[in-house]
Write a protein that holds these residues in place. Structure first.
Motif, PDB file in Angstrom:
ATOM      1  N   ALA A   1      17.093  -3.187  -1.108  1.00  0.00           N
ATOM      2  CA  ALA A   1      16.046  -3.662  -2.012  1.00  0.00           C
ATOM      3  C   ALA A   1      15.710  -5.125  -1.733  1.00  0.00           C
ATOM      4  N   ARG A   2      16.730  -5.949  -1.545  1.00  0.00           N
ATOM      5  CA  ARG A   2      16.485  -7.368  -1.257  1.00  0.00           C
ATOM      6  C   ARG A   2      15.733  -7.531   0.061  1.00  0.00           C
ATOM      7  N   SER A   3      16.132  -6.760   1.061  1.00  0.00           N
ATOM      8  CA  SER A   3      15.487  -6.871   2.365  1.00  0.00           C
ATOM      9  C   SER A   3      14.030  -6.397   2.294  1.00  0.00           C
ATOM     10  N   GLY A   4      13.778  -5.291   1.603  1.00  0.00           N
ATOM     11  CA  GLY A   4      12.421  -4.781   1.476  1.00  0.00           C
ATOM     12  C   GLY A   4      11.524  -5.731   0.701  1.00  0.00           C
ATOM     13  N   PHE A   5      12.070  -6.318  -0.353  1.00  0.00           N
ATOM     14  CA  PHE A   5      11.285  -7.254  -1.167  1.00  0.00           C
ATOM     15  C   PHE A   5      10.899  -8.478  -0.344  1.00  0.00           C
ATOM     16  N   ARG A   6      11.849  -9.026   0.428  1.00  0.00           N
ATOM     17  CA  ARG A   6      11.545 -10.195   1.255  1.00  0.00           C
ATOM     18  C   ARG A   6      10.506  -9.869   2.322  1.00  0.00           C
ATOM     19  N   THR A   7      10.569  -8.657   2.869  1.00  0.00           N
ATOM     20  CA  THR A   7       9.618  -8.263   3.908  1.00  0.00           C
ATOM     21  C   THR A   7       8.203  -8.169   3.362  1.00  0.00           C
ATOM     22  N   PHE A   8       8.070  -7.621   2.157  1.00  0.00           N
ATOM     23  CA  PHE A   8       6.750  -7.346   1.604  1.00  0.00           C
ATOM     24  C   PHE A   8       6.156  -8.515   0.827  1.00  0.00           C
ATOM     25  N   LEU A   9       6.978  -9.437   0.370  1.00  0.00           N
ATOM     26  CA  LEU A   9       6.509 -10.492  -0.532  1.00  0.00           C
ATOM     27  C   LEU A   9       5.312 -11.278   0.014  1.00  0.00           C
ATOM     28  N   PRO A  10       5.323 -11.755   1.267  1.00  0.00           N
ATOM     29  CA  PRO A  10       4.162 -12.534   1.730  1.00  0.00           C
ATOM     30  C   PRO A  10       2.858 -11.744   1.692  1.00  0.00           C
ATOM     31  N   LEU A  11       2.911 -10.488   2.121  1.00  0.00           N
ATOM     32  CA  LEU A  11       1.700  -9.674   2.137  1.00  0.00           C
ATOM     33  C   LEU A  11       1.258  -9.302   0.726  1.00  0.00           C
ATOM     34  N   SER A  12       2.192  -9.184  -0.200  1.00  0.00           N
ATOM     35  CA  SER A  12       1.859  -8.735  -1.554  1.00  0.00           C
ATOM     36  C   SER A  12       0.903  -9.687  -2.261  1.00  0.00           C
ATOM     37  N   ILE A  13       0.880 -10.948  -1.831  1.00  0.00           N
ATOM     38  CA  ILE A  13      -0.036 -11.913  -2.444  1.00  0.00           C
ATOM     39  C   ILE A  13      -1.482 -11.463  -2.246  1.00  0.00           C
ATOM     40  N   GLY A  14      -1.734 -10.756  -1.149  1.00  0.00           N
ATOM     41  CA  GLY A  14      -3.079 -10.259  -0.895  1.00  0.00           C
ATOM     42  C   GLY A  14      -3.545  -9.204  -1.883  1.00  0.00           C
ATOM     43  N   LEU A  15      -2.616  -8.611  -2.622  1.00  0.00           N
ATOM     44  CA  LEU A  15      -2.999  -7.629  -3.632  1.00  0.00           C
ATOM     45  C   LEU A  15      -3.706  -8.273  -4.825  1.00  0.00           C
ATOM     46  N   ILE A  16      -3.451  -9.564  -5.051  1.00  0.00           N
ATOM     47  CA  ILE A  16      -3.960 -10.215  -6.260  1.00  0.00           C
ATOM     48  C   ILE A  16      -5.488 -10.231  -6.316  1.00  0.00           C
ATOM     49  N   PRO A  17      -6.200 -10.753  -5.287  1.00  0.00           N
ATOM     50  CA  PRO A  17      -7.672 -10.737  -5.374  1.00  0.00           C
ATOM     51  C   PRO A  17      -8.244  -9.330  -5.403  1.00  0.00           C
ATOM     52  N   TRP A  18      -7.617  -8.423  -4.668  1.00  0.00           N
ATOM     53  CA  TRP A  18      -8.097  -7.036  -4.637  1.00  0.00           C
ATOM     54  C   TRP A  18      -7.939  -6.397  -6.007  1.00  0.00           C
ATOM     55  N   ALA A  19      -6.832  -6.656  -6.690  1.00  0.00           N
ATOM     56  CA  ALA A  19      -6.612  -6.131  -8.038  1.00  0.00           C
ATOM     57  C   ALA A  19      -7.593  -6.750  -9.029  1.00  0.00           C
ATOM     58  N   LEU A  20      -7.828  -8.054  -8.917  1.00  0.00           N
ATOM     59  CA  LEU A  20      -8.801  -8.716  -9.790  1.00  0.00           C
ATOM     60  C   LEU A  20     -10.192  -8.116  -9.629  1.00  0.00           C
ATOM     61  N   VAL A  21     -10.610  -7.906  -8.386  1.00  0.00           N
ATOM     62  CA  VAL A  21     -11.923  -7.316  -8.118  1.00  0.00           C
ATOM     63  C   VAL A  21     -12.004  -5.918  -8.721  1.00  0.00           C
ATOM     64  N   THR A  22     -10.949  -5.150  -8.577  1.00  0.00           N
ATOM     65  CA  THR A  22     -10.933  -3.794  -9.143  1.00  0.00           C
ATOM     66  C   THR A  22     -11.066  -3.834 -10.655  1.00  0.00           C
ATOM     67  N   GLY A  23     -10.322  -4.731 -11.300  1.00  0.00           N
ATOM     68  CA  GLY A  23     -10.406  -4.855 -12.750  1.00  0.00           C
ATOM     69  C   GLY A  23     -11.792  -5.254 -13.212  1.00  0.00           C
ATOM     70  N   VAL A  24     -12.391  -6.230 -12.519  1.00  0.00           N
ATOM     71  CA  VAL A  24     -13.745  -6.671 -12.861  1.00  0.00           C
ATOM     72  C   VAL A  24     -14.737  -5.531 -12.659  1.00  0.00           C
ATOM     73  N   ALA A  25     -14.593  -4.781 -11.558  1.00  0.00           N
ATOM     74  CA  ALA A  25     -15.515  -3.684 -11.266  1.00  0.00           C
ATOM     75  C   ALA A  25     -15.420  -2.587 -12.322  1.00  0.00           C
ATOM     76  N   LEU A  26     -14.208  -2.272 -12.757  1.00  0.00           N
ATOM     77  CA  LEU A  26     -14.034  -1.221 -13.769  1.00  0.00           C
ATOM     78  C   LEU A  26     -14.718  -1.605 -15.073  1.00  0.00           C
ATOM     79  N   THR A  27     -14.563  -2.873 -15.467  1.00  0.00           N
ATOM     80  CA  THR A  27     -15.203  -3.343 -16.699  1.00  0.00           C
ATOM     81  C   THR A  27     -16.713  -3.422 -16.531  1.00  0.00           C
ATOM     82  N   SER A  28     -17.166  -3.944 -15.409  1.00  0.00           N
ATOM     83  CA  SER A  28     -18.604  -4.060 -15.150  1.00  0.00           C
ATOM     84  C   SER A  28     -19.274  -2.693 -15.088  1.00  0.00           C
TER      85      SER A  28
END
Length: 234
Positions: A9-36
């Motif tokens: 779990a620790r190894s997987g989390f460290r591997t994915f953490l840098p890329l996971s930041i890219g989920l934030i804008p994509w999630a925000l856009v999805t939330g805005v689109a659903l409401t809009s």
């Protein structure tokens, strides 16, 4: 939970953490689109929990709001998520020895970034507890991150300045996922075929060109994968 699971779990989390930041804008856009698109907070988050696939949500939302036939909405969502069938088949060996009660929720949690970054090492390790920890930690983290920032987008849609161009940020986030996947030659063939086809078929009514492009990309990737496998055996 044992020490081998926690180590994975620790190894997987460290591997994915840098890329996971890219989920934030994509999630925000999805939330805005659903409401809009006219969905309430409950409807938007309900859809987000059930579908858990940003591309499918944004692609089917205009069809839902426009009163498109149910078969077209379902077909569009299915076509856009067909890649997860391929991902699941490719990563299945990493779950050998795991009970069905763990494999089913793992299928729900599987996302592009985890597949792209974690599959290669996951398939090389023999310890099933380590493998499961290596998969589930980044997957759960990605799920939590996605839900939190989709909700943020839903609740804050009206407060975001129109000039922020969040759609462009989402494109960058998807490119961050595509780059690791493109290291695999068959995935690169699939991406190029689907991308070119989507441009050439963009004028097909009801946005069916996107569905056709996805299917062409999948077929091209499958053919390339078989051809590369046969070349290695030769």
């Amino acid at each position: 939970m044992n020490r081998r699971f926690l180590a994975g779990a620790r190894s997987g989390f460290r591997t994915f953490l840098p890329l996971s930041i890219g989920l934030i804008p994509w999630a925000l856009v999805t939330g805005v689109a659903l409401t809009s698109g006219g969905l309430s907070v409950v409807e938007a988050m309900g859809m987000n929990l059930m579908v858990y696939a940003g591309v499918a949500q944004i692609a089917t939302l205009p069809l839902i709001m426009g009163g498109a036939p149910l078969w077209l909405i379902g077909l569009t969502g299915l076509a856009l998520n067909l890649r997860f069938l391929i991902f699941s088949a490719a990563i299945a060996r990493g779950f050998r020895g795991m009970p069905l009660r763990l494999r089913i929720p793992s299928g729900y949690l599987l996302i592009d970034g985890v597949f792209a970054l974690c599959t290669e090492r996951l398939l090389k390790v023999h310890d099933r507890h380590w493998r499961f920890g290596y998969f589930v930690a980044p997957s759960v983290w990605g799920w939590v991150l996605w839900q939190v920032f989709v909700l943020t987008g839903v609740l804050g849609a009206g407060a975001l300045p129109q000039g922020w161009s969040l759609e462009f940020m989402a494109t960058i986030a998807l490119m961050m996922i595509l780059v690791p996947l493109s290291k695999n030659r068959s995935m690169l063939v699939a991406a190029l075929t689907g991308g070119v086809a989507s441009v050439l078929l963009r004028d097909i009514p009801l946005k069916l060109g996107v569905i056709v492009a996805i299917l062409l990309g999948i077929v091209a990737g499958f053919v390339a994968s078989r051809a590369l496998a046969e070349h290695k055996e030769a």
